[in-house]
Design a protein around this motif. Structure first.
Motif, PDB file in Angstrom:
ATOM      1  N   TYR A 356     -12.762  42.305   0.838  1.00 40.20           N
ATOM      2  CA  TYR A 356     -14.039  41.617   1.029  1.00 40.20           C
ATOM      3  C   TYR A 356     -14.029  40.735   2.266  1.00 40.20           C
ATOM      4  O   TYR A 356     -15.018  40.608   2.955  1.00 40.20           O
ATOM      5  N   SER A 357     -12.878  40.104   2.507  1.00 35.48           N
ATOM      6  CA  SER A 357     -12.837  39.209   3.663  1.00 35.48           C
ATOM      7  C   SER A 357     -11.423  39.170   4.211  1.00 35.48           C
ATOM      8  O   SER A 357     -10.458  39.426   3.486  1.00 35.48           O
ATOM      9  N   GLY A 358     -11.316  38.853   5.489  1.00 33.16           N
ATOM     10  CA  GLY A 358     -10.014  38.714   6.113  1.00 33.16           C
ATOM     11  C   GLY A 358      -9.338  40.045   6.397  1.00 33.16           C
ATOM     12  O   GLY A 358      -9.948  41.098   6.270  1.00 33.16           O
ATOM     13  N   VAL A 359      -8.078  39.964   6.813  1.00 35.96           N
ATOM     14  CA  VAL A 359      -7.325  41.175   7.118  1.00 35.96           C
ATOM     15  C   VAL A 359      -5.997  41.145   6.372  1.00 35.96           C
ATOM     16  O   VAL A 359      -5.517  40.091   5.978  1.00 35.96           O
ATOM     17  N   LEU A 360      -5.432  42.316   6.173  1.00 37.18           N
ATOM     18  CA  LEU A 360      -4.144  42.432   5.483  1.00 37.18           C
ATOM     19  C   LEU A 360      -3.270  43.387   6.280  1.00 37.18           C
ATOM     20  O   LEU A 360      -3.718  44.458   6.678  1.00 37.18           O
ATOM     21  N   LYS A 361      -2.012  42.965   6.501  1.00 38.21           N
ATOM     22  CA  LYS A 361      -1.089  43.835   7.237  1.00 38.21           C
ATOM     23  C   LYS A 361      -0.070  44.426   6.279  1.00 38.21           C
ATOM     24  O   LYS A 361       0.335  43.770   5.319  1.00 38.21           O
ATOM     25  N   SER A 362       0.349  45.635   6.572  1.00 41.63           N
ATOM     26  CA  SER A 362       1.348  46.234   5.685  1.00 41.63           C
ATOM     27  C   SER A 362       2.647  45.460   5.871  1.00 41.63           C
ATOM     28  O   SER A 362       2.925  44.916   6.936  1.00 41.63           O
ATOM     29  N   GLY A 363       3.412  45.380   4.805  1.00 42.05           N
ATOM     30  CA  GLY A 363       4.644  44.611   4.860  1.00 42.05           C
ATOM     31  C   GLY A 363       4.453  43.150   4.505  1.00 42.05           C
ATOM     32  O   GLY A 363       5.409  42.416   4.324  1.00 42.05           O
ATOM     33  N   SER A 364       3.189  42.710   4.378  1.00 43.18           N
ATOM     34  CA  SER A 364       2.989  41.294   4.072  1.00 43.18           C
ATOM     35  C   SER A 364       2.862  41.068   2.555  1.00 43.18           C
ATOM     36  O   SER A 364       2.793  42.006   1.791  1.00 43.18           O
TER      37      SER A 364
END
Ligand code: GDP
Length: 755
Positions: A356-364
């Motif tokens: 819905y909001s923001g970003v997500l990186k793999s590995g996090s």
């Protein structure tokens, strides 16, 4: 690397329909035209791309909702289209709900002959509830008896919607060759019926050009016997123009002074009204014959919302309990909803999330705010129809699959640990039916546990419990078919062999009268004693509130609490699952604060075990009014027991009754078998709600207790020589008739005295 698609250029859509209207075929075609499927699956051959689960193939129905990422170019700009698969079968309405929760817009597919059918009606109402903008696709225009106008009329009459046809089919049945587009004032004709067939576009005026029509046998055949002529066209187009002019203040003036509106203005205005849920644009085509799919995709881009067009999502900060908004933006704190967990044949256990909001990186790491746990995402995958693409970042508004999440359940919120939020979860109904499962061998017993845990994680309407008297494993779900599929998956995917018992109804209990009772747990002989004492009032919750309690705002619940106690309600707490209100009216420290929660816990435990026959009690309010304590002897345990005692005592005085689940049943049956079906339904204690004639068949609507519906599929088949079919879904709980209730209570008592 930044995002590949702008937020505004993203569409998260679902395709919904009554079973057999052509949802799967339309989805297949969309995936083909968006360039991701190179070999088309066909439902009839059971190779459809999205229906990869074996049971689905065999049954020819879609029961899971995966999400597929595609793209479509409109006006030289590339858009991302995420297609969230919605199931077409009524036993899986919860799947529909969960997909509606994460999509922004929907395409409703109708059968051009049948028009609005029961499931389309159910799904439509759910889409209304979630305020999902829609466009309608009248499919199967090539079918014998296809009638576009009839479908538009049923959309208006049965769904209470405001359909605005933006197209009219050119020809019908075998002569359906294309569409007339009222906005662009052009005709599109597909020259073949194959996938990727060439099509031709020309201005609508050519249809009135005799020389042209004479030179084109396909066009001549399509026009022959149809109502389409210049006057008909103008009348239909004017309806669209006038609609825009009348409903859009900006456009009214322009239309009145200039007498026309530009194409761009009309498109914009129709988009605005569609997003505001004022209208539904209607298009026509034949998915099977590959006609009308490209304009449908254009319409998805033109008229359905992007993530920025829908209001920011509401959530609650788990630390402060305050409402927080999550705006669709990469700069906002990360928040996402896990809407589907499934075993993917290629990558194993995956969790589908909508960001819905923001970003997500793999590995996090992500924070599961409902559970207070942290987990690492090992990989992020974009699921295309024919490949899985590893991505390193997922952005606001997008949908992707995560690998590596172990304890996340469907409906959980994932977010930034520093900015925790719990997004409004998906509302899942409690199961209405159970069966006992008995593993065949010791080895099966061991595998059963794992299988059950996994399946329950994927499907929140599926529950596992242990029967207290017999120690048997019980699985519960939303219908016979639901449980059949679970048992089937248990065998295929987890290789668990088990005997399956007869289905049992999940009854509930409730009370009819107000009652007051006291619970005293006092033991003060020698050494340290026990002292717990409370006084409660038990109230039935007014039945008018039962169905919508789950959706009530806190103000409305507050009003309800006041109504229940007949005055100021003090502090209250609401448990959605049991529709249980706990109201604390202790004043002046009659019971110290730290003992209130244990009292509530004791009451809840008693609530779970019912009073008549061991079924969960629902729709009650408990008001804690008084009590006492002892400086030394009082403990949490003593108050918990006192709470439970008071509750049981009150229940005995409050006319407890047994509730049974009532199902909404629709039977579609040819005339000659009507009497047989009626007679049989009557014998099943049903309340007939009505019947109507729908495209040549009779539809009988009835409400029938679930207990009477076991094996109905087989019975109906034999009574009608297989000519009738039916759909069924849970409607509500109602008080079981005395004789039946007594039977169930006696059986329950027999069980516990034997055991
Ligand atoms: P779903 O149950 O809504 O997913 O519907 P399907 O896509 O499985 O289609 C049901 C049946 O209708 C299949 O036999 C399809 O081949 C057929 N079908 C789908 N679209 C069309 C169409 O445009 N025209 C015709 N004549 N048949 C169609």
């Amino acid at each position: 690397m930044g995002r590949a698609f702008k937020l505004e250029d993203t569409r998260n859509i679902g395709i919904m329909a009554h079973i057999d209207a052509g949802k799967t075929t339309s989805t297949e075609r969309i995936l083909f035209y968006t360039g991701v499927t190179y070999k088309i699956g066909s439902v009839d051959e059971g190779t459809a791309t999205m229906d990869w689960m074996e049971q689905e193939r065999e049954r020819g129905i879609t029961i899971t909702s995966a999400a597929t990422t595609a793209s479509w170019t409109r006006f030289d700009k590339k858009y991302r289209v995420n297609i969230i698969d919605t199931p077409g079968h009524v036993d899986f309405t919860v799947e529909v709900e969960r997909s509606l929760r994460v999509l922004d817009g929907a395409v409703c597919v109708f059968d051009s002959v049948a028009g609005v059918q029961p499931q389309s009606e159910t799904v439509w109402r759910q889409a209304d509830k979630y305020r999902v903008p829609r466009i309608c696709f009248v499919n199967k225009m090539d079918r014998m008896g296809a009638d576009f106008d009839h479908v538009v009329r049923t959309i208006r009459a049965r769904l209470g919607a405001h359909p605005v046809p933006l197209q009219f089919p050119l020809g019908r049945e075998d002569n359906f060759i294309g569409i007339i587009d009222f906005l662009e004032q052009k005709v599109i004709v597909w020259l073949e019926e194959t996938l990727g067939a060439k099509f031709e576009e020309f201005p609508v005026e050519r249809l009135w050009d005799k020389a042209f029509v004479d030179s084109r046998p396909d066009v001549a055949a399509a026009l022959k016997g149809s109502a389409i002529d210049k006057a008909f066209y103008e009348e239909h187009r004017n309806k669209v123009v006038e609609y825009v002019a009348e409903h859009d203040d900006e456009m009214i003036d322009k239309y009145l002074t200039e007498g026309t509106l530009s194409l761009e203005e009309m498109r914009k205005s129709i988009r605005k009204s569609t997003l505001a849920l004022k209208i539904v644009p209607v298009l026509a085509g034949s998915a099977f014959k590959n006609k009308g799919i490209q304009p449908l995709l254009d319409a998805v881009i033109d008229f359905l919302p992007s993530p920025v067009d829908v209001p920011p999502l509401e959530g609650t900060n788990p630390n402060t309990e305050e409402v927080e908004l999550r705006r669709a933006s990469d700069d906002a704190p990360f928040s996402a909803l896990a809407f589907k967990i499934m075993s993917d044949p290629f990558v194993g256990h995956v969790t589908y999330i909508r960001v819905y909001s923001g970003v997500l990186k793999s590995g996090s790491y992500v924070y599961n705010s409902g559970k207070g746990t942290r987990e690492r995402i090992s990989r992020l995958l974009q699921m295309h129809a024919n490949k899985r693409e590893e991505i390193d970042t997922v952005y606001a508004g997008d949908i992707c699959a995560c690998v590596g999440l172990k304890s996340v359940n469907t409906g959980d919120t994932l977010c930034d640990e520093n900015k925790p939020v719990v997004l409004e979860s998906i509302d899942f109904p409690a199961p209405v039916i159970s069966v006992a499962i008995e593993p065949k061998t010791k080895a099966d017993q061991d595998k059963l546990g794992v299988a059950m845990q996994r399946l329950a994680q994927e499907d929140p309407t599926f529950r596992v419990s242990t029967e207290p008297d017999t120690g048997q494993t019980l699985i519960s779900g939303m219908g016979e078919l639901h449980l059949e599929i679970i048992v089937d998956r248990m065998l295929r995917e987890y290789n668990v062999q088990a005997n399956v018992g007869r289905p049992q109804v999940a009854y509930r209990e409730t009370i009819r009268k107000k009652a007051t009772a006291e619970g005293k747990y006092i033991k003060q002989t020698g050494g340290r004693g026990q002292y717990g004492h409370c006084k409660i009032e038990l109230h039935p919750i007014p039945s008018s509130s039962h169905e919508n309690m789950k959706e009530m705002s806190s103000d409305e619940l507050d009003a309800l609490a006041k109504e229940v106690v007949g005055g100021p309600a003090g502090k209250w707490k609401f448990d959605k699952e049991h529709r249980f209100l706990f109201i604390d009216k202790i004043i002046g420290g009659a019971i110290p604060r730290e003992f209130i929660a244990p009292i509530e816990a004791g009451i809840r435990e008693a609530l779970d075990n019912g009073i008549l026959a061991g079924f969960t009690m629902v729709d009650v309010a408990v008001v804690l009014i008084d009590g006492s304590y002892h400086d030394v002897d009082s403990s949490e345990m003593a108050f918990k027991i006192a709470g439970s005692m008071a509750f049981k005592e009150a229940c005995h005085k409050a006319s407890a009754v047994l509730l049974e689940p009532i199902m909404k049943v629709e039977v579609v049956v040819p005339e000659e078998y009507m009497a047989a079906v009626y007679g049989d339904l009557n014998a099943r204690r049903s309340a007939i709600q009505g019947s109507e004639n729908r495209s040549g068949s009779n539809v009988i609507r009835a409400e029938v207790p679930l207990a009477q519906m076991f094996g109905y599929a087989t019975d109906l088949r034999s009574r009608t020589q297989g000519r009738a079919n039916f759909t069924m879904h849970f409607s509500h709980y109602a008080e079981a008739p005395n004789s039946i209730a007594q039977d169930i209570i006696d059986k329950a008592k027999g069980r516990s005295t034997r055991g």
